[in-house]
Design an enzyme around this catalytic site. Structure first.
Site, PDB file in Angstrom:
ATOM      1  N   ALA A   1       1.902  -6.768  -5.399  1.00 49.77           N
ATOM      2  CA  ALA A   1       1.323  -5.522  -5.880  1.00 49.77           C
ATOM      3  C   ALA A   1       1.538  -5.415  -7.389  1.00 49.77           C
ATOM      4  CB  ALA A   1       1.957  -4.336  -5.162  1.00 49.77           C
TER       5      ALA A   1
ATOM      6  N   GLY B   1       2.549  -8.330  -1.639  1.00 51.44           N
ATOM      7  CA  GLY B   1       1.224  -7.961  -1.168  1.00 51.44           C
ATOM      8  C   GLY B   1       0.290  -9.141  -1.051  1.00 51.44           C
TER       9      GLY B   1
ATOM     10  N   GLU C   1       0.964 -10.485   2.265  1.00 52.09           N
ATOM     11  CA  GLU C   1       0.460  -9.542   3.266  1.00 52.09           C
ATOM     12  C   GLU C   1      -1.053  -9.665   3.420  1.00 52.09           C
ATOM     13  OE1 GLU C   1       3.371  -5.807   3.517  1.00 52.09           O
ATOM     14  OE2 GLU C   1       2.701  -6.179   1.461  1.00 52.09           O
TER      15      GLU C   1
ATOM     16  N   GLU D   1       9.953  -7.751  -1.498  1.00 55.64           N
ATOM     17  CA  GLU D   1       9.994  -6.320  -1.826  1.00 55.64           C
ATOM     18  C   GLU D   1      11.400  -5.751  -1.828  1.00 55.64           C
ATOM     19  OE1 GLU D   1       5.768  -6.905  -0.323  1.00 55.64           O
ATOM     20  OE2 GLU D   1       7.754  -7.728   0.094  1.00 55.64           O
TER      21      GLU D   1
END
Length: 642
Positions: free
Chosen positions: A72, A118, A121, A143
């Site tokens: 992210a 991310g 993911e 994270e």
């Protein structure tokens, strides 16, 4: 390809002759891909289009040389000042990646380089995940290192794909895996060399076969035995992180065990995590790390050969690390019998890290024993790493200066001596700089790059580039006794040993700082550093009129030099300290032990040894392990008066 650019700022779409759409992420204006709000909004628009006109398949890949997707956009985390913004950020990725996972056409993530947070993911939401077999390919959900959780589907899909135990280990530690391990775990469907990656990706999508399911045992652990797995994971986490300091790993376990990894099912928990002081401070630490990395930007220097004089623990381990990172290293000492233990330690360490026998042989071949010092004449970097004695170091540096190349970097790994004292005997004193590593070299990410008045600016720039080249964080500091890290550790460890002199057990002193959040207590740290090194550094750093602690003098006189000798303040069994129960920790002990460290850090900033308070925090975190959840000692000090 039949279809070209289609009005996206960050994605490039192209359809091949087989009807497969290749979605290439090339984030505008950035060298690295990250999943910002704008990138995710464009992905949603793409899926809208494909809902209306499904392709035969969809393949995600990167347009960046730096890797697949770094995760992210961390900058956006700094804007999460309300509960609603935190929930909105989680919901954005969770719903979008669930939507991607449900599409009717086959999807594939072609992962080359880093695929983190991310980015993984997104890859997990695809039907297939193909990894490119290169050293730079790394996959992970780090994270937790930012004090947050993988809320965009990682807590749901990673355990489903590789089983809960391996998935929790990755999520709770932030560890990454290479391409080969990703294939072994079942995280990747296949592993391919770069030359055939596009063909292999297209073939996998066209075949559209069902994915392999995890083994029956893993499905049972994820189902009926889920709570048992969660309890075991909590015990593992409790050994290294206290919930009041690091709530995120405990939240990951609870969200997986109770809510199938759906963070939106526990919005109050997400708000607590996302807006916690820990998350704020760990994001701060992330940006501090990026600032250290940035010191090397703009330099095109790349070392090929390193010559190290001194095959003791530090010199030998520096040599081993440089060889592991791809450099040719010549290691010099007074005879092969002095070099042999360093080679044995290196071979043992490499054997634990490297599974491929051919790669292991290549690394071994790069570390060359050189008792006569032949390698010094060809080296780009020459590092002196002998014992802490001004006269001995001066004599060695003089002899090295006479034979090194005119453009070679001449450096000392001294931990406490001033460059001004060491370089006074040189014909060109400005050439000598400090490249100061920390013990253990393979685990400590910081390296201090030391300059003195009039130091050669090009040598400093090359040293900084070299430090980044071997995957370490360079911190420029000015020459002063102990520089930054040892200068603050000295009074901290001294205060701890004074407390032992007053009658407190070493275990009690260590427990006070473990409870504060340090990764290791100060007394165990003295053992790790070595009591002989502590004595030598103390002479350089302490007030000459001040007597060393009795507990240190007694053990030093008895030859109890710490972990390397098997006994110091603690006895070491299989490399681990045998500790008694710490007992009750006196109130205020942690604050008392911290005070001299905090005062010295402030003083060093004021004196210009390090450029500013943020860099002091970065150096002390990455050079000592100072509790990262605090954001650094000076940030912690400010927070006490906020």
């Amino acid at each position: 390809m039949k279809m070209g650019l289609n009005g996206y700022d960050h994605w490039q779409l192209a359809e091949d002759a087989d009807g497969i759409v290749w979605a290439t992420l090339d984030k505008a204006g950035e060298s690295t891909n990250s999943l910002s709000t704008a990138v995710l909004q464009e992905l949603a628009r793409m899926l809208d289009r494909f809902d209306a006109q499904p392709p035969r398949g969809l393949i995600f890949r990167s347009g960046k040389a730096a890797g697949f997707i770094a995760g992210a956009d961390i900058e956006e985390f700094t804007e999460l000042d309300t509960a609603e913004k935190g929930i909105e950020l989680v919901a954005r990725g969770w719903h979008l990646f669930n939507r991607l996972a449900r599409v009717s056409y086959p999807t594939l993530a072609l992962v080359r380089g880093h695929c983190l947070g991310g980015g993984l993911e997104l890859a997990l939401a695809c039907r297939y995940l193909l990894v490119v077999d290169e050293p730079a390919t790394r996959l992970g959900l780090p994270e937790v290192m930012l004090g947050i959780v993988p809320g965009w589907g990682g807590m749901l899909r990673l355990p489903e794909r590789i089983g809960p135990q391996a998935a929790l280990d990755m999520m709770l530690t932030g560890k990454t895996v290479d391409a080969q391990k990703a294939k072994r775990l079942g995280l990747a469907d296949d592993l391919v060399p770069p030359r055939v990656m596009t063909q292999a990706a297209a073939m996998l999508v066209v075949a559209d076969q069902a994915r392999r399911r995890p083994a029956l045992l893993q499905r049972v652990l994820a189902g009926p035995l889920r709570q048992l797995v969660a309890r075991g994971a909590r015990r593992q986490v409790a050994r290294r992180a206290r919930p009041e300091h690091y709530p995120a790993p405990y939240a990951i376990i609870d969200l997986w065990a109770r809510h199938q990894g759906n963070a939106l099912a526990a919005p109050e928990l997400i708000d607590t995590i996302v807006r916690s002081p820990t998350a704020r401070n760990l994001v701060r630490v992330f940006f501090l790390q990026e600032r250290l990395k940035a010191f090397a930007k703009g330099s095109d220097f790349s070392a090929q050969r390193v010559h190290i004089v001194g095959a003791g623990v530090m010199g030998g381990d520096i040599a081993a690390w440089c060889a592991l990172r791809g450099l040719t290293v010549t290691l010099q000492d007074q005879g092969i019998e002095r070099i042999a233990p360093a080679l044995q330690r290196a071979y043992a360490a490499w054997s634990r890290r490297i599974r491929d026998e051919r790669e292991l042989r290549r690394v071994r071949d790069r570390l060359i024993p050189d008792p006569d010092g032949h390698g010094v004449r060809q080296a780009d970097i020459v590092i002196e790493a002998i014992f802490e004695n001004v006269g001995a170091k001066q004599a060695l540096l003089q002899s090295l200066e006479a034979v090194i190349r005119p453009d070679a970097v001449l450096a000392t790994n001294t931990s406490s001596l001033r460059l001004e004292d060491l370089r006074s005997v040189l014909a060109r004193p400005e050439r000598l700089i400090g490249i100061h590593f920390f013990n253990p070299v393979s685990r400590m990410p910081l390296v201090e790059v030391v300059n003195a008045e009039g130091s050669d600016a090009q040598a400093i720039r090359r040293a900084i580039a070299f430090v980044r080249q071997i995957d370490r964080l360079p911190l420029p500091v000015r020459s002063a006794p102990g520089f930054l890290v040892n200068a603050v550790l000295g009074p901290y460890m001294l205060a701890a040993m004074r407390a032992v002199d007053e009658g407190l057990a070493p275990e009690t002193v260590d427990e006070a700082m473990l409870a504060f959040g340090m990764p290791m207590g100060p007394i165990e740290l003295v053992d790790m550093v070595g009591l002989d090194v502590a004595m030598a550094a103390g002479r350089s750093l302490a007030n000459p009129a001040e007597e060393p602690p009795r507990c240190l003098l007694e053990r030093f006189a008895a030859g109890q030099l710490g972990k390397k000798a098997g006994r110091g303040f603690y006895e070491y069994r299989a490399g681990k300290p045998a500790k008694a129960s710490p007992g009750a920790v006196p109130a205020g002990l942690a604050e008392r032990l911290l005070q001299p460290l905090l005062e010295r850090a402030q003083q060093l900033v004021a004196e210009g040894v390090v450029a500013d308070a943020d860099l002091a925090d970065a150096g002390i975190i990455f050079g000592t392990g100072f509790a990262p959840f605090t954001g650094g000692p000076l940030n912690y000090l400010r927070s006490q008066y906020a």
